[in-house]
Design a protein around this motif. Structure first.
Motif, PDB file in Angstrom:
ATOM      1  N   GLU A 136       0.908  -1.095   0.055  1.00 33.26           N
ATOM      2  CA  GLU A 136      -0.033   0.062  -0.090  1.00 33.26           C
ATOM      3  C   GLU A 136       0.965   1.205  -0.007  1.00 33.26           C
ATOM      4  OE1 GLU A 136      -0.381  -2.559   2.047  1.00 33.26           O
ATOM      5  OE2 GLU A 136      -1.955  -3.489   1.348  1.00 33.26           O
ATOM      6  N   GLU A 137       1.974   1.259   0.771  1.00 35.53           N
ATOM      7  CA  GLU A 137       2.871   2.289   0.536  1.00 35.53           C
ATOM      8  C   GLU A 137       3.359   2.745  -0.515  1.00 35.53           C
ATOM      9  OE1 GLU A 137       4.387   2.093   5.668  1.00 35.53           O
ATOM     10  OE2 GLU A 137       5.540   1.162   3.894  1.00 35.53           O
ATOM     11  N   VAL A 138       3.804   1.562  -1.241  1.00 35.60           N
ATOM     12  CA  VAL A 138       4.547   1.690  -2.534  1.00 35.60           C
ATOM     13  C   VAL A 138       3.752   2.147  -3.557  1.00 35.60           C
ATOM     14  CG1 VAL A 138       5.734   0.403  -4.276  1.00 35.60           C
ATOM     15  CG2 VAL A 138       6.384  -0.005  -2.136  1.00 35.60           C
ATOM     16  N   LEU A 184       6.420   8.124 -18.367  1.00 42.90           N
ATOM     17  CA  LEU A 184       6.060   8.490 -17.246  1.00 42.90           C
ATOM     18  C   LEU A 184       6.117   7.338 -16.160  1.00 42.90           C
ATOM     19  CD1 LEU A 184       4.149  10.562 -15.557  1.00 42.90           C
ATOM     20  CD2 LEU A 184       2.076   9.585 -16.267  1.00 42.90           C
ATOM     21  N   PHE A 185       6.335   6.248 -16.755  1.00 40.94           N
ATOM     22  CA  PHE A 185       6.678   5.131 -15.641  1.00 40.94           C
ATOM     23  C   PHE A 185       7.985   5.108 -15.417  1.00 40.94           C
ATOM     24  CE2 PHE A 185       7.965   0.655 -15.420  1.00 40.94           C
ATOM     25  CZ  PHE A 185       7.280   0.239 -14.290  1.00 40.94           C
ATOM     26  N   GLN A 186       8.766   5.436 -16.204  1.00 42.37           N
ATOM     27  CA  GLN A 186      10.227   5.500 -15.897  1.00 42.37           C
ATOM     28  C   GLN A 186      10.501   6.641 -15.064  1.00 42.37           C
ATOM     29  OE1 GLN A 186      12.608   3.537 -16.695  1.00 42.37           O
ATOM     30  NE2 GLN A 186      11.218   1.963 -17.936  1.00 42.37           N
ATOM     31  N   LYS A 187      10.084   7.657 -14.982  1.00 44.10           N
ATOM     32  CA  LYS A 187      10.099   8.750 -14.035  1.00 44.10           C
ATOM     33  C   LYS A 187       9.389   8.350 -12.759  1.00 44.10           C
ATOM     34  CE  LYS A 187      10.099  12.854 -16.947  1.00 44.10           C
ATOM     35  NZ  LYS A 187       9.284  14.291 -17.332  1.00 44.10           N
ATOM     36  N   VAL A 188       8.235   7.832 -12.735  1.00 39.11           N
ATOM     37  CA  VAL A 188       7.792   7.374 -11.328  1.00 39.11           C
ATOM     38  C   VAL A 188       8.671   6.507 -10.602  1.00 39.11           C
ATOM     39  CG1 VAL A 188       5.741   6.372 -10.609  1.00 39.11           C
ATOM     40  CG2 VAL A 188       5.399   8.062 -11.923  1.00 39.11           C
ATOM     41  N   GLN A 189       8.977   5.394 -11.241  1.00 32.37           N
ATOM     42  CA  GLN A 189       9.750   4.267 -11.058  1.00 32.37           C
ATOM     43  C   GLN A 189      11.117   4.963 -10.126  1.00 32.37           C
ATOM     44  OE1 GLN A 189       7.282   2.184 -10.365  1.00 32.37           O
ATOM     45  NE2 GLN A 189       8.761   0.526 -10.562  1.00 32.37           N
ATOM     46  N   LYS A 190      11.795   5.822 -11.109  1.00 34.73           N
ATOM     47  CA  LYS A 190      13.093   6.423 -10.450  1.00 34.73           C
ATOM     48  C   LYS A 190      12.832   7.219  -9.261  1.00 34.73           C
ATOM     49  CE  LYS A 190      16.947   9.090 -12.150  1.00 34.73           C
ATOM     50  NZ  LYS A 190      17.335  10.199 -13.260  1.00 34.73           N
ATOM     51  N   ARG A 191      11.817   7.858  -9.171  1.00 35.80           N
ATOM     52  CA  ARG A 191      11.360   8.836  -8.086  1.00 35.80           C
ATOM     53  C   ARG A 191      10.969   7.827  -6.659  1.00 35.80           C
ATOM     54  NH1 ARG A 191       9.807  14.103  -7.197  1.00 35.80           N
ATOM     55  NH2 ARG A 191       9.946  14.313  -5.144  1.00 35.80           N
ATOM     56  N   VAL A 199      11.208   5.741  -1.421  1.00 35.16           N
ATOM     57  CA  VAL A 199      10.909   4.594  -0.498  1.00 35.16           C
ATOM     58  C   VAL A 199      12.205   3.721  -0.246  1.00 35.16           C
ATOM     59  CG1 VAL A 199       9.465   2.056  -0.826  1.00 35.16           C
ATOM     60  CG2 VAL A 199       8.463   4.424  -1.978  1.00 35.16           C
ATOM     61  N   TYR A 200      12.177   3.257   1.144  1.00 36.59           N
ATOM     62  CA  TYR A 200      13.387   2.473   1.481  1.00 36.59           C
ATOM     63  C   TYR A 200      13.345   1.302   0.872  1.00 36.59           C
ATOM     64  CZ  TYR A 200      16.311   0.373   4.932  1.00 36.59           C
ATOM     65  OH  TYR A 200      17.169  -0.599   5.540  1.00 36.59           O
ATOM     66  N   SER A 201      14.796   1.113   0.420  1.00 34.94           N
ATOM     67  CA  SER A 201      15.007  -0.014  -0.472  1.00 34.94           C
ATOM     68  C   SER A 201      15.455  -1.140   0.769  1.00 34.94           C
ATOM     69  CB  SER A 201      16.177   0.081  -1.308  1.00 34.94           C
ATOM     70  OG  SER A 201      16.544  -0.886  -1.995  1.00 34.94           O
ATOM     71  N   TRP A 202      14.628  -1.931   1.067  1.00 37.84           N
ATOM     72  CA  TRP A 202      14.855  -2.956   2.250  1.00 37.84           C
ATOM     73  C   TRP A 202      15.618  -4.264   1.436  1.00 37.84           C
ATOM     74  CZ3 TRP A 202      13.550  -8.214   2.665  1.00 37.84           C
ATOM     75  CH2 TRP A 202      13.785  -8.582   3.961  1.00 37.84           C
ATOM     76  N   LYS A 203      16.752  -4.693   2.374  1.00 35.64           N
ATOM     77  CA  LYS A 203      17.330  -5.723   1.740  1.00 35.64           C
ATOM     78  C   LYS A 203      17.342  -6.918   2.805  1.00 35.64           C
ATOM     79  CE  LYS A 203      20.356  -3.227  -1.212  1.00 35.64           C
ATOM     80  NZ  LYS A 203      21.692  -2.779  -1.625  1.00 35.64           N
ATOM     81  N   ASN A 204      17.263  -8.120   2.360  1.00 38.86           N
ATOM     82  CA  ASN A 204      17.349  -9.289   3.294  1.00 38.86           C
ATOM     83  C   ASN A 204      18.711  -9.396   3.740  1.00 38.86           C
ATOM     84  OD1 ASN A 204      16.824 -11.443   4.686  1.00 38.86           O
ATOM     85  ND2 ASN A 204      16.489 -12.937   3.151  1.00 38.86           N
TER      86      ASN A 204
END
Length: 459
Positions: free
Chosen positions: A94-96, A130-137, A142-147
């Motif tokens: 939901e946050e993403v 638009l998709f590329q811009k949104v994904q880049k932003r 958004v925090y990039s969580w890693k296992n």
């Protein structure tokens, strides 16, 4: 003489008229009068001011590190500690999605895009850009969580960088359980996210290990499990272990119905892959709990939010038989959520000898201890307010910020003249994390932090 009645005057009169009264616990008052103990040792005080690490640990460290340069391990351990301090849980779907919708609308407005007037080819190109811009932003925002995957070397980093602090926090928490519930001695122990064994060391240093007949440790890292067992054997793989009947697993047992007197999950919730997994894990841990469940995280806002989520979830799924043993004197929503600051506590500890320049350290942590028994309101000590910020000691008065049984934050200025010498000295000698053996009459609904001018007016 003409008196000017300003709005500030009416504010102060309102505060004075609703000022809460404080009553010292009768048994405590009598004990102080008989000098059975001094105010600095009242029963709400946490007596451990400095936690010393287990004696065996400094001897074991050189044996388990072996051929790795200890100075390099220490430097890498400090880097790992800093990274873990900045850690956040994985963002929810939901946050993403919310961020994506927000940035999409922003870029459409900024670029003045009108898809209705575009041809199909133009629309496809615009959508792709638009998709590329949104994904880049989104990637930035958004925090990039890693296992985190711990191998042999990173497990050693964790041992050096985190185990003394985690041991100190658990020792502080378990010591309060032992002091407040003297009838409790665990016969079985379950540790989820056991790591190198910090929680285990704290448990066997606080409670008699000969009374514990089973130790069950779960950690997804086989390297962590191997290192933990090596430490239990004092660095000798063929040596006798410090405890008996201990078991290591990499995953939670799927169908086990066994319950354990003491269940601990310390510094683990950040490592679970989603909120659903967290809640399912918490439900499983509560099912395995016979008496006490202890949850601990770093004292950041993110750590506090995870502890609050866990606390509220368990109180919701089992309201009849669950109570918050510590730190809260209530089962209401945490009042700290309103001001956006974490409810956390501090413990001082002696670091490993390898860190000679940083011998005395502090750990800030958030925690909750849940007990499988409804709160006994007939026992007044279960509702003593908790000091949730450092006590401000001033000349002839002390200021305590308290969390009360009503689920509110209460700021009280203690003086000998208004509250009596015994109550005043109990407050003055208390510290952040202690409980005050008092009851508060006519508590305020909520009390914001007072300014210096307001403090002077209250005096």
């Amino acid at each position: 003489m003409r008196i000017r009645l300003t709005p500030r005057f009416f504010t102060q009169i309102s505060k004075l008229s609703t000022r809460p009264s404080v009553i010292l616990e009768e048994n405590v008052s009598k004990s102080l009068e008989k000098t059975e103990y001094k105010p600095r040792k009242h029963p709400g005080v946490v007596h451990e001011k400095l936690i010393k690490i287990p004696e065996f640990l400094d001897d074991v460290v050189p044996k388990v590190i072996r051929d790795y340069p200890i100075a390099s391990v220490c430097l890498d351990a400090e880097s790992l500690d800093r990274y873990l301090w900045s850690r956040h849980p994985p963002p929810t779907t939901e946050e993403v999605k919310s961020k994506q919708e927000k940035f999409r609308a922003m870029y459409i407005e900024k670029g003045k895009l009108n898809f209705a007037e575009m041809t199909e080819v133009q629309k496809q190109k615009a959508e792709a850009a638009l998709f590329q811009k949104v994904q880049k932003r989104v990637k930035k925002e958004v925090y990039s969580w890693k296992n985190l995957q711990y191998d042999e070397y990173s497990a050693l980093q964790y041992l050096m960088g985190r185990s003394p602090a985690e041991y100190a926090a658990l020792h502080r928490i378990l010591s309060e359980i032992r002091v407040r519930d003297q009838a409790f001695t665990p016969n079985s122990y379950f540790d989820f996210g056991s790591g190198v064994g910090s929680s285990l060391w704290a448990t066997i240093s606080v409670f008699p290990k000969e009374k514990i007949f089973e130790y069950f440790m779960v950690d997804t890292s086989s390297a962590m499990n191997d290192l933990s067992e090596m430490i239990l054997r004092r660095g000798n793989p063929d040596g006798d272990a410090m405890i008996r009947n201990f078991y290591y697993r990499q995953f939670l047992p799927a169908s086990s119905t066994n319950t354990y007197d003491l269940v601990i999950s310390a510094y683990t919730l950040f490592e679970l892959t989603s909120q659903d997994v967290r809640l399912q894990t918490l439900k499983s841990l509560w099912t395995k709990t016979e008496k006490y469940l202890v949850l601990v995280e770093r004292g950041t806002l993110a750590g506090f939010n995870l502890i609050t989520e866990a606390r509220d979830f368990i109180l919701k799924i089992d309201p009849e038989t669950s109570q918050v043993f510590a730190p809260c004197p209530h089962e209401f929503s945490c009042p700290r959520l309103a001001d956006g600051t974490p409810c956390n506590f501090e413990v001082k500890f002696e670091n490993l000898r390898a860190f000679r320049k940083n011998n005395i350290q502090k750990e800030i942590f958030s925690y909750v201890v849940l007990k499988k028994r409804p709160r006994d309101l007939s026992r007044s000590e279960e509702s003593w307010p908790r000091i949730v910020r450092p006590v401000l000691v001033r000349k002839k008065h002390s200021i305590c910020r308290l969390c009360t049984m009503e689920g509110k934050l209460q700021e009280i200025i203690f003086t000998a003249a208004k509250h009596g010498k015994m109550t005043y000295h109990c407050a003055r000698k208390s510290n952040w994390g202690d409980r005050l053996p008092i009851s508060i009459q006519n508590p305020e609904k909520s009390s914001p932090e007072l300014s210096d001018e307001e403090i002077e007016a209250e005096k």
